[in-house]
Design a protein around this motif. Structure first.
Motif, PDB file in Angstrom:
ATOM      1  N   SER A   1       0.852  -1.295  -0.109  1.00 24.56           N
ATOM      2  CA  SER A   1      -0.104  -0.065   0.138  1.00 24.56           C
ATOM      3  C   SER A   1       0.607   1.249  -0.034  1.00 24.56           C
ATOM      4  CB  SER A   1      -0.953  -0.109   1.093  1.00 24.56           C
ATOM      5  OG  SER A   1      -1.800  -1.085   1.178  1.00 24.56           O
ATOM      6  N   ALA A   2       2.053   1.292   0.570  1.00 26.58           N
ATOM      7  CA  ALA A   2       2.810   2.373   0.657  1.00 26.58           C
ATOM      8  C   ALA A   2       3.574   2.640  -0.512  1.00 26.58           C
ATOM      9  CB  ALA A   2       3.907   2.249   1.687  1.00 26.58           C
ATOM     10  N   ARG A   3       3.468   1.711  -1.214  1.00 26.90           N
ATOM     11  CA  ARG A   3       4.018   1.794  -2.956  1.00 26.90           C
ATOM     12  C   ARG A   3       3.057   2.035  -3.630  1.00 26.90           C
ATOM     13  NH1 ARG A   3       7.699  -2.278  -0.963  1.00 26.90           N
ATOM     14  NH2 ARG A   3       6.733  -3.756  -1.785  1.00 26.90           N
ATOM     15  N   VAL A   4       1.787   1.829  -3.471  1.00 25.40           N
ATOM     16  CA  VAL A   4       0.748   1.933  -4.428  1.00 25.40           C
ATOM     17  C   VAL A   4      -0.483   3.001  -4.176  1.00 25.40           C
ATOM     18  CG1 VAL A   4      -0.955   0.536  -5.765  1.00 25.40           C
ATOM     19  CG2 VAL A   4       0.997  -0.485  -4.900  1.00 25.40           C
ATOM     20  N   LEU A   5      -1.431   2.354  -3.125  1.00 28.52           N
ATOM     21  CA  LEU A   5      -2.714   3.393  -2.972  1.00 28.52           C
ATOM     22  C   LEU A   5      -2.940   3.282  -1.441  1.00 28.52           C
ATOM     23  CD1 LEU A   5      -5.119   2.546  -5.973  1.00 28.52           C
ATOM     24  CD2 LEU A   5      -3.630   4.721  -5.604  1.00 28.52           C
ATOM     25  N   LEU A   6      -2.522   4.450  -0.726  1.00 26.12           N
ATOM     26  CA  LEU A   6      -2.998   4.473   0.745  1.00 26.12           C
ATOM     27  C   LEU A   6      -4.452   4.126   1.025  1.00 26.12           C
ATOM     28  CD1 LEU A   6      -2.041   5.038   3.572  1.00 26.12           C
ATOM     29  CD2 LEU A   6      -2.627   7.604   3.100  1.00 26.12           C
ATOM     30  N   PHE A   7      -5.532   4.420   0.219  1.00 27.31           N
ATOM     31  CA  PHE A   7      -6.924   4.249   0.420  1.00 27.31           C
ATOM     32  C   PHE A   7      -7.407   2.777   0.488  1.00 27.31           C
ATOM     33  CE2 PHE A   7      -7.215   4.775  -4.262  1.00 27.31           C
ATOM     34  CZ  PHE A   7      -8.196   3.516  -4.321  1.00 27.31           C
ATOM     35  N   LEU A   8      -6.391   1.953   0.036  1.00 27.63           N
ATOM     36  CA  LEU A   8      -6.770   0.583   0.033  1.00 27.63           C
ATOM     37  C   LEU A   8      -6.607  -0.118   1.427  1.00 27.63           C
ATOM     38  CD1 LEU A   8      -5.340  -0.765  -3.426  1.00 27.63           C
ATOM     39  CD2 LEU A   8      -7.716  -0.490  -2.575  1.00 27.63           C
ATOM     40  N   VAL A   9      -5.688   0.612   2.379  1.00 28.93           N
ATOM     41  CA  VAL A   9      -5.466  -0.131   3.608  1.00 28.93           C
ATOM     42  C   VAL A   9      -6.554  -0.550   4.488  1.00 28.93           C
ATOM     43  CG1 VAL A   9      -4.119   0.284   5.693  1.00 28.93           C
ATOM     44  CG2 VAL A   9      -3.157   1.277   3.510  1.00 28.93           C
ATOM     45  N   VAL A  10      -7.378   0.300   4.861  1.00 28.30           N
ATOM     46  CA  VAL A  10      -8.560  -0.121   5.730  1.00 28.30           C
ATOM     47  C   VAL A  10      -9.552  -0.797   5.124  1.00 28.30           C
ATOM     48  CG1 VAL A  10     -10.585   0.784   7.120  1.00 28.30           C
ATOM     49  CG2 VAL A  10      -8.357   1.961   7.119  1.00 28.30           C
ATOM     50  N   PRO A  11     -10.158  -0.771   3.831  1.00 31.43           N
ATOM     51  CA  PRO A  11     -10.956  -1.690   3.477  1.00 31.43           C
ATOM     52  C   PRO A  11     -10.098  -3.245   2.932  1.00 31.43           C
ATOM     53  CG  PRO A  11     -10.617  -0.010   1.791  1.00 31.43           C
ATOM     54  CD  PRO A  11     -10.046   0.390   2.968  1.00 31.43           C
ATOM     55  N   GLY A  12      -9.075  -3.144   2.668  1.00 26.92           N
ATOM     56  CA  GLY A  12      -8.319  -4.272   2.380  1.00 26.92           C
ATOM     57  C   GLY A  12      -8.065  -5.123   3.535  1.00 26.92           C
ATOM     58  N   HIS A  13      -7.734  -4.433   4.661  1.00 29.17           N
ATOM     59  CA  HIS A  13      -7.565  -5.232   5.909  1.00 29.17           C
ATOM     60  C   HIS A  13      -8.794  -5.670   6.537  1.00 29.17           C
ATOM     61  CE1 HIS A  13      -3.120  -5.006   7.215  1.00 29.17           C
ATOM     62  NE2 HIS A  13      -3.113  -4.007   6.637  1.00 29.17           N
ATOM     63  N   LEU A  14      -9.859  -4.937   6.451  1.00 25.03           N
ATOM     64  CA  LEU A  14     -11.064  -5.636   6.719  1.00 25.03           C
ATOM     65  C   LEU A  14     -11.628  -6.747   6.048  1.00 25.03           C
ATOM     66  CD1 LEU A  14     -13.123  -2.206   7.475  1.00 25.03           C
ATOM     67  CD2 LEU A  14     -12.148  -3.811   9.258  1.00 25.03           C
ATOM     68  N   ILE A  15     -11.488  -6.774   4.915  1.00 26.98           N
ATOM     69  CA  ILE A  15     -11.696  -7.851   4.182  1.00 26.98           C
ATOM     70  C   ILE A  15     -10.985  -9.041   4.334  1.00 26.98           C
ATOM     71  CG2 ILE A  15     -11.739  -8.894   1.679  1.00 26.98           C
ATOM     72  CD1 ILE A  15     -12.468  -5.926   0.577  1.00 26.98           C
ATOM     73  N   PHE A  16      -9.561  -8.977   4.415  1.00 29.68           N
ATOM     74  CA  PHE A  16      -8.858  -9.801   4.732  1.00 29.68           C
ATOM     75  C   PHE A  16      -8.674 -10.321   6.328  1.00 29.68           C
ATOM     76  CE2 PHE A  16      -5.985  -7.317   1.579  1.00 29.68           C
ATOM     77  CZ  PHE A  16      -6.500  -8.277   0.681  1.00 29.68           C
ATOM     78  N   PHE A  17      -9.117  -9.569   7.044  1.00 33.49           N
ATOM     79  CA  PHE A  17      -9.660 -10.020   8.522  1.00 33.49           C
ATOM     80  C   PHE A  17     -10.621 -10.830   8.563  1.00 33.49           C
ATOM     81  CE2 PHE A  17     -11.080  -9.513  12.787  1.00 33.49           C
ATOM     82  CZ  PHE A  17     -10.028  -9.383  13.343  1.00 33.49           C
ATOM     83  N   TYR A  18     -11.627 -10.591   7.701  1.00 29.73           N
ATOM     84  CA  TYR A  18     -12.952 -11.255   7.705  1.00 29.73           C
ATOM     85  C   TYR A  18     -12.526 -12.790   7.216  1.00 29.73           C
ATOM     86  CZ  TYR A  18     -17.833 -12.834   6.887  1.00 29.73           C
ATOM     87  OH  TYR A  18     -19.085 -13.519   6.543  1.00 29.73           O
ATOM     88  N   ILE A  19     -11.848 -12.613   6.083  1.00 27.78           N
ATOM     89  CA  ILE A  19     -11.578 -14.172   5.406  1.00 27.78           C
ATOM     90  C   ILE A  19     -10.663 -15.016   6.267  1.00 27.78           C
ATOM     91  CG2 ILE A  19     -10.182 -15.064   3.550  1.00 27.78           C
ATOM     92  CD1 ILE A  19     -10.833 -12.560   1.981  1.00 27.78           C
ATOM     93  N   ILE A  20      -9.702 -14.296   7.152  1.00 27.13           N
ATOM     94  CA  ILE A  20      -9.056 -15.068   8.172  1.00 27.13           C
ATOM     95  C   ILE A  20     -10.060 -15.487   9.184  1.00 27.13           C
ATOM     96  CG2 ILE A  20      -7.321 -14.827  10.178  1.00 27.13           C
ATOM     97  CD1 ILE A  20      -5.900 -13.302   8.236  1.00 27.13           C
ATOM     98  N   TYR A  21     -11.020 -14.620   9.773  1.00 26.26           N
ATOM     99  CA  TYR A  21     -11.837 -15.048  10.706  1.00 26.26           C
ATOM    100  C   TYR A  21     -13.004 -16.252  10.330  1.00 26.26           C
ATOM    101  CZ  TYR A  21     -15.883 -14.825  13.746  1.00 26.26           C
ATOM    102  OH  TYR A  21     -16.911 -15.063  14.808  1.00 26.26           O
TER     103      TYR A  21
END
Length: 436
Positions: free
Chosen positions: A323-343
């Motif tokens: 994200s630091a090298r691409v798009l900052l706005f992907l951080v929160v929604p991306g982590h929420l999606i992956f957090f849910y997948i892990i859950y």
């Protein structure tokens, strides 16, 4: 060829950044800025889509799908790491866990810098000629094989030194196993991911896309899975035949003996030889930084209050670096999606607390903000010093991303455990199950 005349470039000009768009600085080389007349002649071949006309929307469309693919791959890597930590070789040779961030980080230190160099060459039309393409690709692949072999051995040494701080004795058999496993894993992962980066860059060039927006997330999605799997199976193989005292030393010697072959291949490209001579400091320092993150992982992963940390480590370290090298706005929604997948996959290991989610997202934003700021500073400094940011900035960002991610994730688990301990609640629904 599309009929446009392509100037035959001198070897010194290959794999070096040139003026592409307003977002890039003026043409430069490892030796300093190119002359004005030379930089004006470095005209890239027209693409179907002008790279200089990239907008935030076009970049976002190119990045989102690879980014989500990367997140899925990293989620799988977290599940694998949680599974592998219970294998006999990981239980017996604890320093393997210290080695994980260093070897996984090599994808940022080697393959992503390779992708950046090849992307620059592709965007400036330097690899459109088949003969030049073969020369540039073969020399770059030979370079990362040398770097992977040497840094793999140094990473094992660093893990041993950090582990020796808390131990009084050193088992020679475990030292040999760790070194052999690290060297082979680094070598094979570098070869596989290097070939993947070559295919991505060439494919993106043919499709008229910017490889810089695609190569990094895809490397992350497959890099962790590949490296972790190789480390687990290679180390288990050596653990199975640990009574053979000659196997691991011969393996290390054999792979080190291949270094002169890769150097001879790299010699056909003078800029690559310059990187081979003077480009060691960034990747070695990044490896050392990642090793400290590995030490944190090693000391916390087996403790009850940090249960489930193995699953989240690849996500918070790698996704935030991307994200630091691409798009900052992907951080929160991306982590929420992956957090849910892990859950959904490993729910019994995920802290069932909204407080943890809040601190986890906050840690992610802090990490990305720090990486963005450091990236801006480092790029400006390297350009000011007439150095190639492709070879100097990405390794530092990868190493710092590993250390910050592991440290902040540890802090999240600790805060969550302390807060829930005060209320008399257990932070996890049930203990982790062991391997079958």
């Amino acid at each position: 060829m599309d009929g446009t005349e392509t100037r035959q470039r001198r070897p010194e000009e290959l794999v070096l950044p040139h003026k592409l768009s307003p977002g890039r600085l003026s043409a430069t080389s490892e030796d300093g800025p190119l002359s004005e007349s030379e930089s004006q002649r470095a005209v890239p071949k027209p693409l179907g889509t002008e790279l200089s006309g990239e907008t935030a929307l076009s970049i976002g469309l190119q990045v989102v799908v690879p980014f989500m693919f990367a997140g899925l791959g990293l989620s799988g890597a977290g599940v694998l790491l949680n599974y592998f930590q219970h294998w006999p070789v990981f239980v017996e040779v604890k320093d393997l866990l210290t080695l994980v961030p260093s070897l996984v980080g090599l994808k940022g230190n080697l393959e992503m810098t390779l992708a950046s160099r090849l992307s620059t060459a592709a965007n400036t039309g330097q690899i459109d000629d088949p003969q030049e393409q073969h020369r540039v690709i073969s020399s770059n692949l030979a370079l990362i094989q040398v770097q992977a072999t040497v840094v793999g051995l140094l990473a094992a040494m660093a893990a041993l030194l950090l582990g020796a701080v808390s131990r009084e004795e050193l088992d020679v058999a475990k030292v040999e196993l760790l070194c052999a496993s690290s060297v082979i894993t680094a070598f094979l992962a570098a070869f596989a991911l290097g070939m993947l980066m070559v295919c991505i860059v060439i494919g993106a060039r043919k499709l008229g896309l910017n490889p810089d927006n695609i190569a990094t997330p895809i490397a992350a999605s497959l890099g962790d899975l590949t490296t972790l799997s190789l480390l687990a199976f290679v180390s288990s193989f050596f653990y199975k035949y640990k009574d053979n005292r000659y196997l691991t030393p011969l393996v290390c010697i054999g792979f080190m003996a291949l270094i002169p072959v890769w150097v001879l291949i790299a010699k056909q490209n003078p800029p690559i030889m310059k990187i081979l001579k003077f480009g060691w400091f960034p990747i070695i320092l990044a490896m050392v930084i990642s090793s400290f993150g590995g030490l944190i992982l090693n000391k916390t992963i087996s403790k009850q209050q940090y249960q489930g940390m193995a699953i989240f480590t690849p996500i918070i370290c790698e996704i935030n670096s991307i994200s630091a090298r691409v798009l900052l706005f992907l951080v929160v929604p991306g982590h929420l999606i992956f957090f849910y997948i892990i859950y959904l996959v490993e729910g019994h290991l995920v802290p069932d607390s909204k407080i943890f989610v809040v601190f986890y997202l906050l840690a992610s934003l802090i990490q990305v903000t720090i990486l963005l700021y450091l990236a801006e500073v480092m790029v400006r400094l390297t350009w000011h010093q007439a150095l190639d940011p492709d070879n100097h900035c990405i390794p530092y960002l990868t190493g710092l991303g590993d250390l910050l991610g592991t440290g902040l994730l540890t802090l999240c688990f600790l805060i969550n455990w302390l807060l829930r301990s005060e209320t008399g609640l257990d932070g996890f629904s049930e203990p982790a199950s062991g391997p079958p």
